[in-house]
Design an enzyme around this catalytic site. Structure first.
Site, mmCIF file in Angstrom:
data_model
loop_
_atom_site.group_PDB
_atom_site.id
_atom_site.type_symbol
_atom_site.label_atom_id
_atom_site.label_comp_id
_atom_site.label_asym_id
_atom_site.label_seq_id
_atom_site.Cartn_x
_atom_site.Cartn_y
_atom_site.Cartn_z
ATOM 1 N N ARG A 24 0.818 -1.221 0.000
ATOM 2 C CA ARG A 24 0.000 0.000 0.000
ATOM 3 C C ARG A 24 0.849 1.267 0.000
ATOM 4 O O ARG A 24 0.529 2.230 0.677
ATOM 5 C CB ARG A 24 -0.950 0.016 1.207
ATOM 6 C CG ARG A 24 -2.060 -1.001 1.139
ATOM 7 C CD ARG A 24 -3.146 -0.542 0.166
ATOM 8 N NE ARG A 24 -4.101 -1.605 -0.081
ATOM 9 C CZ ARG A 24 -5.279 -1.692 0.507
ATOM 10 N NH1 ARG A 24 -5.655 -0.790 1.368
ATOM 11 N NH2 ARG A 24 -6.090 -2.679 0.211
ATOM 12 N N ARG A 28 -3.849 6.498 0.539
ATOM 13 C CA ARG A 28 -4.470 7.691 1.111
ATOM 14 C C ARG A 28 -3.574 8.562 1.969
ATOM 15 O O ARG A 28 -3.893 9.701 2.239
ATOM 16 C CB ARG A 28 -5.702 7.284 1.924
ATOM 17 C CG ARG A 28 -6.894 7.034 1.038
ATOM 18 C CD ARG A 28 -7.987 6.335 1.800
ATOM 19 N NE ARG A 28 -7.504 5.027 2.246
ATOM 20 C CZ ARG A 28 -8.246 4.142 2.895
ATOM 21 N NH1 ARG A 28 -9.478 4.421 3.191
ATOM 22 N NH2 ARG A 28 -7.737 2.978 3.249
ATOM 23 N N ARG A 37 -8.447 11.326 -5.609
ATOM 24 C CA ARG A 37 -9.679 10.675 -5.111
ATOM 25 C C ARG A 37 -10.844 11.661 -4.994
ATOM 26 O O ARG A 37 -12.001 11.247 -4.962
ATOM 27 C CB ARG A 37 -9.406 10.015 -3.757
ATOM 28 C CG ARG A 37 -8.696 8.704 -3.869
ATOM 29 C CD ARG A 37 -9.595 7.600 -4.401
ATOM 30 N NE ARG A 37 -10.444 7.068 -3.353
ATOM 31 C CZ ARG A 37 -11.757 7.107 -3.345
ATOM 32 N NH1 ARG A 37 -12.410 7.683 -4.336
ATOM 33 N NH2 ARG A 37 -12.450 6.571 -2.357
ATOM 34 N N ASP A 73 -6.784 -3.504 -7.720
ATOM 35 C CA ASP A 73 -7.363 -4.107 -6.516
ATOM 36 C C ASP A 73 -7.667 -5.574 -6.746
ATOM 37 O O ASP A 73 -8.036 -5.971 -7.861
ATOM 38 C CB ASP A 73 -8.637 -3.379 -6.074
ATOM 39 C CG ASP A 73 -8.949 -3.685 -4.615
ATOM 40 O OD1 ASP A 73 -8.388 -3.014 -3.733
ATOM 41 O OD2 ASP A 73 -9.717 -4.633 -4.343
ATOM 42 N N TYR A 148 -14.894 -12.085 0.141
ATOM 43 C CA TYR A 148 -15.603 -10.840 -0.217
ATOM 44 C C TYR A 148 -16.816 -11.130 -1.098
ATOM 45 O O TYR A 148 -17.854 -10.493 -0.975
ATOM 46 C CB TYR A 148 -14.659 -9.871 -0.941
ATOM 47 C CG TYR A 148 -13.686 -9.195 0.009
ATOM 48 C CD1 TYR A 148 -14.083 -8.116 0.797
ATOM 49 C CD2 TYR A 148 -12.381 -9.640 0.141
ATOM 50 C CE1 TYR A 148 -13.199 -7.501 1.680
ATOM 51 C CE2 TYR A 148 -11.487 -9.042 1.021
ATOM 52 C CZ TYR A 148 -11.911 -7.967 1.785
ATOM 53 O OH TYR A 148 -11.040 -7.371 2.665
HETATM 54 O O1 CP3 Z 1 -0.279 -1.762 -2.392
HETATM 55 C C1 CP3 Z 1 -0.550 -0.910 -3.261
HETATM 56 O O2 CP3 Z 1 -0.225 0.291 -3.148
HETATM 57 C C2 CP3 Z 1 -1.191 -1.391 -4.536
HETATM 58 C C3 CP3 Z 1 -2.595 -1.307 -4.656
HETATM 59 C C4 CP3 Z 1 -3.539 -2.179 -3.851
HETATM 60 C C5 CP3 Z 1 -4.849 -1.770 -3.505
HETATM 61 N N1 CP3 Z 1 -5.504 -2.822 -2.946
HETATM 62 C C6 CP3 Z 1 -5.421 -0.443 -3.769
HETATM 63 C C7 CP3 Z 1 -6.494 0.025 -2.876
HETATM 64 C C8 CP3 Z 1 -3.403 -3.501 -3.402
HETATM 65 C C9 CP3 Z 1 -2.182 -4.414 -3.463
HETATM 66 C C10 CP3 Z 1 -4.649 -3.885 -2.848
HETATM 67 C C11 CP3 Z 1 -4.925 -5.240 -2.336
HETATM 68 C C12 CP3 Z 1 -6.138 -5.481 -1.564
HETATM 69 N N2 CP3 Z 1 -7.400 -4.972 -1.763
HETATM 70 C C13 CP3 Z 1 -6.224 -6.392 -0.481
HETATM 71 C C14 CP3 Z 1 -5.083 -7.256 0.002
HETATM 72 C C15 CP3 Z 1 -4.096 -6.524 0.818
HETATM 73 C C16 CP3 Z 1 -4.524 -6.204 2.212
HETATM 74 O O3 CP3 Z 1 -4.613 -5.007 2.495
HETATM 75 O O4 CP3 Z 1 -4.731 -7.131 2.995
HETATM 76 C C17 CP3 Z 1 -7.534 -6.384 -0.010
HETATM 77 C C18 CP3 Z 1 -8.066 -7.211 1.155
HETATM 78 C C19 CP3 Z 1 -8.280 -5.494 -0.832
HETATM 79 C C20 CP3 Z 1 -9.722 -5.172 -0.760
HETATM 80 C C21 CP3 Z 1 -9.953 -3.749 -0.434
HETATM 81 N N3 CP3 Z 1 -9.680 -2.694 -1.296
HETATM 82 C C22 CP3 Z 1 -10.469 -3.207 0.759
HETATM 83 C C23 CP3 Z 1 -10.884 -4.033 1.967
HETATM 84 C C24 CP3 Z 1 -10.507 -1.825 0.603
HETATM 85 C C25 CP3 Z 1 -11.072 -0.802 1.559
HETATM 86 C C26 CP3 Z 1 -10.287 -0.702 2.795
HETATM 87 C C27 CP3 Z 1 -8.999 0.023 2.611
HETATM 88 O O5 CP3 Z 1 -7.944 -0.572 2.856
HETATM 89 O O6 CP3 Z 1 -9.059 1.195 2.249
HETATM 90 C C28 CP3 Z 1 -9.962 -1.522 -0.673
HETATM 91 C C29 CP3 Z 1 -9.782 -0.178 -1.253
HETATM 92 C C30 CP3 Z 1 -8.436 0.161 -1.757
HETATM 93 N N4 CP3 Z 1 -7.671 -0.619 -2.583
HETATM 94 C C31 CP3 Z 1 -7.740 1.362 -1.483
HETATM 95 C C32 CP3 Z 1 -6.514 1.290 -2.203
HETATM 96 C C33 CP3 Z 1 -5.428 2.326 -2.296
HETATM 97 C C34 CP3 Z 1 -8.254 2.508 -0.608
HETATM 98 C C35 CP3 Z 1 -8.625 3.561 -1.502
HETATM 99 C C36 CP3 Z 1 -9.382 4.731 -1.007
HETATM 100 O O7 CP3 Z 1 -10.288 4.657 -0.151
HETATM 101 O O8 CP3 Z 1 -9.062 5.770 -1.583
#
Ligand code: CP3
Length: 347
Positions: A24, A28, A37, A73, A148
């Site tokens: 990540r 944010r 965003r 994602d 999910y």
């Molecule tokens: O790591 C990186 O910078 C690359 C991008 C990336 C995202 N999601 C972008 C994202 C990666 C590798 C993921 C993987 C992901 N997505 C996982 C596995 C990794 C982990 O954290 O355990 C999971 C479980 C998800 C599912 C997911 N996507 C959730 C539960 C959420 C909301 C909660 C959260 O962490 O914000 C997302 C949204 C998401 N995916 C965001 C980002 C940057 C947040 C974006 C925002 O709100 O602007």
């Protein structure tokens, strides 16, 4: 070209400092990301080659990390399987038509990877022209994507997932197989487009008992590793809460294991073959601490893994959204400025 990351992942980083990238790392906590965003929804961002390129590059320019991870994602795989995915403020991912019944599993369509990931693959091709560090592609592991799809979003107790798995194991397995197939296609196409390593995220592996992990997760990892083997692209497995099973995961011979923060890295190294790279596992909460504490703790971890040619510095889970940019920079700088302790044997 900076190849530190790929060298360590192949176990050949004998002479230089460990590479560093952060799960990540684009997100944010960055003002530039927050500004984007305000203009776009997450789904718009995940489907736009230009925005994927722009966001992937943000931490490369700002932090100087040794690898880029594609901005995408894991839940795009669910979308490719006909699930209606949105992200809602304060709620995270929402799937409007979750998989709840055996009929829902039977009715899953053939995945439409090409259409659903067009922006992703185009973004990868554009990124490869711009990057001077390796590009990591990724997918969720089947169990995590399934959870999910079944729960319809994030869940604390994963009740529906557990019940489907226990009451209808054959159908649950069928669901995992459908998802695995979609993941394999998606990863093969990411590789074709140009990613140089893959990370599999099993963020919810921790909900299973050991028996169920062995029954459902391990075979799904093996299936994905086997399918990608002909490409020779290294695969890292991140399974949260799977410390007790690292030997079993390592026996599948992935290129690397990404370790979450409650584990001791030396214990992991002693438990698994030196051919398997270890990535991790700085506690992401430490990014709330003061700068001097962060540096001290980073150096402590580097000392512990000193001399290990297959070690990659990373966090034990993703960067939290409310940490400061300067804390993230401090971590990366601390890895880069570490001076090896020549008296310490390290291995
Ligand atoms: O790591 C990186 O910078 C690359 C991008 C990336 C995202 N999601 C972008 C994202 C990666 C590798 C993921 C993987 C992901 N997505 C996982 C596995 C990794 C982990 O954290 O355990 C999971 C479980 C998800 C599912 C997911 N996507 C959730 C539960 C959420 C909301 C909660 C959260 O962490 O914000 C997302 C949204 C998401 N995916 C965001 C980002 C940057 C947040 C974006 C925002 O709100 O602007």
């Amino acid at each position: 070209m900076n190849n530190l990351f790929l060298r360590a992942l192949r176990g050949h980083n004998e002479d230089e400092r460990p590479p560093v990238w952060l799960m990540r790392q684009a997100g944010r906590y960055m003002p530039e990301y927050q500004a984007l965003r305000k203009k776009y929804t997450l789904m718009e961002m995940f489907h736009s080659a230009e925005l994927i390129e722009q966001v992937t590059l943000l931490p490369i320019d700002m932090l100087g990390v040794d690898a880029a991870i594609l901005f995408s994602d894991i839940l795009l795989t669910a979308e490719a399987l006909g699930k209606e995915l949105t992200f809602e403020k304060g709620k995270g991912p929402v799937i409007a038509n979750p998989v709840r019944s055996l009929e829902d599993i039977a009715a899953l369509p053939e995945p439409d990877i090409e259409q659903g990931h067009r922006g992703v693959f185009e973004g990868i091709r554009a990124l490869r022209k711009r990057l001077d560090v390796p590009l990591i592609g990724f997918a969720g592991a089947p169990l995590t994507v399934a959870s999910y799809m079944i729960e319809g979003g994030s869940s604390k107790d994963m009740k529906h997932t557990r019940l489907l798995l226990w009451d209808h194991p054959t159908h649950f397995q069928r669901l995992l197989d459908r998802i695995s197939q979609a993941i394999i296609q998606c990863l093969q196409q990411q590789i074709q487009a140009g990613v140089q390593a893959i990370q599999l995220f099993d963020s919810w592996a921790q909900i299973l008992s050991h028996k169920d992990f062995v029954r459902f997760c391990l075979p799904s990892y093996k299936k994905i590793l086997d399918a990608l083997k002909p490409t020779s692209v290294p695969v890292i497995i991140f399974g949260r809460g799977t410390a007790a099973y690292y030997q079993e995961i390592a026996a599948l011979n992935p290129a690397g294991i990404s370790v979450d923060w409650p584990c001791n890295l030396r214990h992991v190294r002693e438990a698994i073959s030196s051919n398997v790279a270890i990535q991790g596992n700085f506690d992401p909460h430490l990014l709330y601490a003061s700068e001097s504490v962060i540096v001290e703790r980073v150096w402590e971890m580097l000392r512990e893994m000193e001399g290990d040619p297959a070690y990659i510095f990373n966090l034990g889970h993703g960067v939290f959204p409310d940490v400061s940019v300067s804390a993230v920079k401090t971590v990366v700088e601390a890895v880069k400025t570490y001076t090896p302790q020549l008296t310490h044997s390290g291995r």
